[in-house]
Enzyme design. Structure first.
Site, PDB file in Angstrom:
ATOM      1  N   ASP A 109      40.968  12.097 -68.744  1.00  0.00           N
ATOM      2  CA  ASP A 109      39.892  11.922 -67.762  1.00  0.00           C
ATOM      3  C   ASP A 109      40.283  10.776 -66.852  1.00  0.00           C
ATOM      4  O   ASP A 109      40.455   9.637 -67.294  1.00  0.00           O
ATOM      5  CB  ASP A 109      38.576  11.612 -68.479  1.00  0.00           C
ATOM      6  CG  ASP A 109      37.425  11.454 -67.500  1.00  0.00           C
ATOM      7  OD1 ASP A 109      37.380  12.209 -66.515  1.00  0.00           O
ATOM      8  OD2 ASP A 109      36.587  10.558 -67.710  1.00  0.00           O
ATOM      9  N   THR A 110      40.454  11.039 -65.567  1.00  0.00           N
ATOM     10  CA  THR A 110      41.014  10.057 -64.641  1.00  0.00           C
ATOM     11  C   THR A 110      39.962   9.589 -63.637  1.00  0.00           C
ATOM     12  O   THR A 110      38.985  10.293 -63.371  1.00  0.00           O
ATOM     13  CB  THR A 110      42.219  10.631 -63.881  1.00  0.00           C
ATOM     14  OG1 THR A 110      41.780  11.704 -63.036  1.00  0.00           O
ATOM     15  CG2 THR A 110      43.273  11.142 -64.850  1.00  0.00           C
ATOM     16  N   GLY A 112      38.002   8.416 -60.139  1.00  0.00           N
ATOM     17  CA  GLY A 112      37.851   9.049 -58.841  1.00  0.00           C
ATOM     18  C   GLY A 112      37.986   8.117 -57.663  1.00  0.00           C
ATOM     19  O   GLY A 112      38.233   8.562 -56.547  1.00  0.00           O
ATOM     20  N   HIS A 113      37.854   6.799 -57.881  1.00  0.00           N
ATOM     21  CA  HIS A 113      37.936   5.851 -56.772  1.00  0.00           C
ATOM     22  C   HIS A 113      39.338   5.844 -56.168  1.00  0.00           C
ATOM     23  O   HIS A 113      40.338   5.965 -56.879  1.00  0.00           O
ATOM     24  CB  HIS A 113      37.585   4.440 -57.244  1.00  0.00           C
ATOM     25  CG  HIS A 113      36.113   4.207 -57.371  1.00  0.00           C
ATOM     26  ND1 HIS A 113      35.362   4.798 -58.354  1.00  0.00           N
ATOM     27  CD2 HIS A 113      35.258   3.440 -56.636  1.00  0.00           C
ATOM     28  CE1 HIS A 113      34.099   4.401 -58.225  1.00  0.00           C
ATOM     29  NE2 HIS A 113      34.005   3.579 -57.208  1.00  0.00           N
ATOM     30  N   GLY A 470      65.503 -27.932 -41.787  1.00  0.00           N
ATOM     31  CA  GLY A 470      66.774 -28.584 -41.521  1.00  0.00           C
ATOM     32  C   GLY A 470      67.987 -27.751 -41.910  1.00  0.00           C
ATOM     33  O   GLY A 470      69.104 -28.279 -41.988  1.00  0.00           O
ATOM     34  N   SER A 539      65.041 -16.376 -44.733  1.00  0.00           N
ATOM     35  CA  SER A 539      65.142 -15.391 -45.826  1.00  0.00           C
ATOM     36  C   SER A 539      64.026 -15.601 -46.842  1.00  0.00           C
ATOM     37  O   SER A 539      64.276 -16.042 -47.970  1.00  0.00           O
ATOM     38  CB  SER A 539      66.514 -15.441 -46.497  1.00  0.00           C
ATOM     39  OG  SER A 539      66.964 -16.746 -46.738  1.00  0.00           O
TER      40      SER A 539
END
Length: 630
Positions: A109-110, A112-113, A470, A539
């Protein structure tokens, strides 16, 4: 979160093989918020009559507290987290196990948001079928399309479309038909071949276990009837054998086997097998399980294979038979991006495919996918929950397959090497083969010869730090000192490079990544020429500096952190950049509205708030002399 779950896998093994008379179906429920996913799963658990008396009593008590007016709130059987119960939503993936006389089930069961789409993708990666819920009042919405697109990407070809809350639209047949037609058109575009549309009222049990008397116009199967009879087996047993090695099993000197799960095909004792990617060959001497040796094993079984010969096999290798798999260090793939930090082409990640792990770089983001229209759109990055098509380059060849042919060897995850979070889940579309007529040309005069002529040891002095720290001043002094000593050096200054080599790049995160990549490649060429290379660049991202280091041999990359504090750099502001950034005239300015990731273990640290440029130069020269670079 990862795309693999070993405790779940072991449970699935037990379900599948300890009860061979009842096969196991793994399915996922998905849909938008409050479409009734947890209620439907809870109803399946309740109607299967597998709940114990204390569970029923707890459900009645919690339903009363939740204020459901005496009716049982079946979602509480699934929503296990306190936050889920408080909010009435699903956050995590909830796995539940149940069964009937005909079949056993593992349901995920997953949520929905939108922000939990990554969790939905995790549940889908284990599933053979999906139950997609739609609120009959809302119809097909953006989240329905997003979830269905992910189902299509992950190779799920069987979908039950449960049009829920039919009671709230008066059990209107026309409304159901309208939604079913629209979804079938969507599924066809996504390659989902089998769609069974069922009108339900999950809270009341209509068309869940028993046909609904309130919808006599529907004559198809109930949810459970379809789940019990649907054939999702495909042809994995008839495909070429693939056995990813998860563990070299060596309990004592007399036994050496290779443990894992058969991803595809069948293996029998005596079969000829090839170890990939080494291409070594042997035969199967034994197929070992906890219950004794087998004569044969099929896809899905976890076994230990013993080879007839002493062949070098390691975790991540794949034992194969039949048509050979793909072995490639470059491929095209689709990604579902999980990380809150956006995708940046050129940044390094850790790729895990099956039991193999290797470094990977997303070399190209070809396009993103518009969820609403499924159109391909130009993109320079992906944000969380977005889908895109990319090219990847790996540190070493990977044994893999196109996902359409093999879900186990065709899927992977990307892990951020710094945060160790899962950044993306992906599926392989096809291998990218290098042009066969392009090879690295070996030269007689290499960097060793050139360095000997120059009487120095080549290296890269990479000065990183905030603007105004620097870096350029120090690098210029070191360059001059090396020249005075008769050494051969060259200074690659970030500002100077942007007048030529990198004048097409801006200052977005993805442009900064490409800027560093180009400079790293140029520095590598200077190293091959036997030179001492000074690189003066802000970097700001640690992963890109690590990428530059990885391009060179051990000892050739010397990271120098010019660790001057931000307030001191801003006080100096030699070019007026901080003033302009504070005024909003320079977006993405490092230290103001773009982060700087300080080195974790630099070879040299210089704080020019306490050191003059001349003193910093002397410290670098002392390091070079102590380590015999000059």
């Amino acid at each position: 979160m990862t795309m693999t779950d070993e405790p779940l896998d072991r449970a699935l093994d037990a379900l599948h093989f300890d009860h061979g008379d009842r096969p196991t179906l793994r399915f996922v429920t998905c849909g938008s918020v409050d479409d009734g996913k947890s209620t439907l799963v809870g109803r399946l658990l309740y109607d299967s009559k597998l709940l114990l008396d204390d569970q029923l009593s707890a459900l009645e008590a919690e339903s009363s507290i939740a204020g459901s007016s005496g009716a049982l709130d079946f979602a509480l059987l699934v929503d296990g987290l306190q936050a889920e119960r408080e909010q009435g939503i699903t956050i995590d993936v909830a796995y539940r196990f149940f069964g009937t006389a005909r079949r056993r089930f593992v349901v995920a069961d997953t949520p929905g948001h939108v922000q939990y789409t990554r969790n939905m993708a995790t549940g889908a990666s284990h599933a053979e079928l999906a139950v997609v819920l739609i609120d009959a009042r809302k119809g097909v919405i953006t989240q329905t399309r997003r979830h269905s697109h992910i189902l299509g990407l992950f190779g799920i070809r069987h979908v039950v479309l449960a049009v829920n809350k039919m009671d709230l639209v008066g059990f209107d047949e026309d409304r159901f038909t309208e939604i079913a037609v629209e979804y079938r058109l969507l599924a066809e575009k996504l390659g989902i071949a089998h769609v069974q549309c069922i009108p339900v009222a999950a809270r009341d049990g209509d068309n869940i276990f028993t046909p609904s008397a309130r919808m006599p116009w529907y004559t198809g199967p109930t949810i459970m009837a379809h789940l019990e009879t649907v054939d999702v087996s495909g042809d994995v047993a008839s495909r070429p054998m693939r056995f990813p090695v998860q563990w070299v099993n060596r309990p004592h000197a007399e036994f050496r086997g290779f443990s894992g799960r058969i991803a595809n095909g069948t293996v029998q004792r005596g079969d000829a097998v090839t170890v990939q990617p080494s291409d070594r060959r042997s035969h199967i001497a034994r197929i070992v399980t906890a219950d004794g040796d087998l004569d044969a094993a099929v896809a899905g079984q976890s076994v230990t294979l013993v080879l007839a010969d002493e062949v070098d096999v390691s975790r991540g290798d794949v034992l194969t038979s039949g048509a050979p798999p793909l072995v490639s260090d470059q491929f095209s793939a689709h990604l579902v991006w999980f990380d809150d930090a956006v995708l940046l082409p050129g940044r390094r990640y850790i790729l895990k495919c099956g039991s193999a792990t290797t470094g990977a770089v997303i070399t190209t983001l070809k396009h993103s996918v518009a969820i609403d229209t499924m159109e391909h759109q130009a993109a320079t990055t992906l944000a969380a929950n977005e889908i895109g098509c990319v090219n990847l380059s790996l540190d070493r060849p990977l044994v893999c397959e196109a996902y359409a042919d093999d879900r186990a060897l065709g899927s992977f995850i990307l892990i951020d090497p710094i945060s160790h979070c899962t950044a993306a889940a992906g599926i392989i579309d096809f291998a990218l083969r290098r042009a066969s007529n392009i090879q690295w040309q070996t030269l007689d005069v290499d960097k060793t010869v050139r360095a000997r002529l120059k009487q120095q040891k080549p290296c890269v002095l990479w000065l990183t730090g905030l603007s105004g720290a620097g870096k350029s001043s120090i690098a210029n002094l070191v360059d001059r000192r090396l020249c005075e000593l008769g050494r051969h050096a060259y200074l690659l200054d970030g500002d100077n490079l942007r007048h030529g080599l990198n004048n097409d790049l801006g200052f977005t995160a993805e442009a900064r990544v490409e800027n560093i990549r180009r400079v790293a490649e140029v520095a590598k060429l200077f190293i091959d020429a036997g030179m001492i290379v000074l690189v003066s660049l802000i970097s700001p991202f640690r992963s890109e500096r690590d990428m530059a280091r990885s391009r060179l041999a051990a000892g050739e990359f010397i990271e120098i952190h010019v660790a001057t504090p931000l307030d001191e750099c801003e006080r100096r502001d030699p070019k007026g950049l901080y003033r302009r950034a504070r005024a909003g005239q320079l977006p993405n300015f490092t230290g103001i509205d773009s982060p700087y990731e300080a080195p974790e273990q630099p070879e040299i640290v210089l704080d020019t708030a306490a050191l003059s440029a001349e003193a910093a130069c002397e410290r670098i020269m002392a390091y070079l002399q102590d380590h015999r670079y000059v």
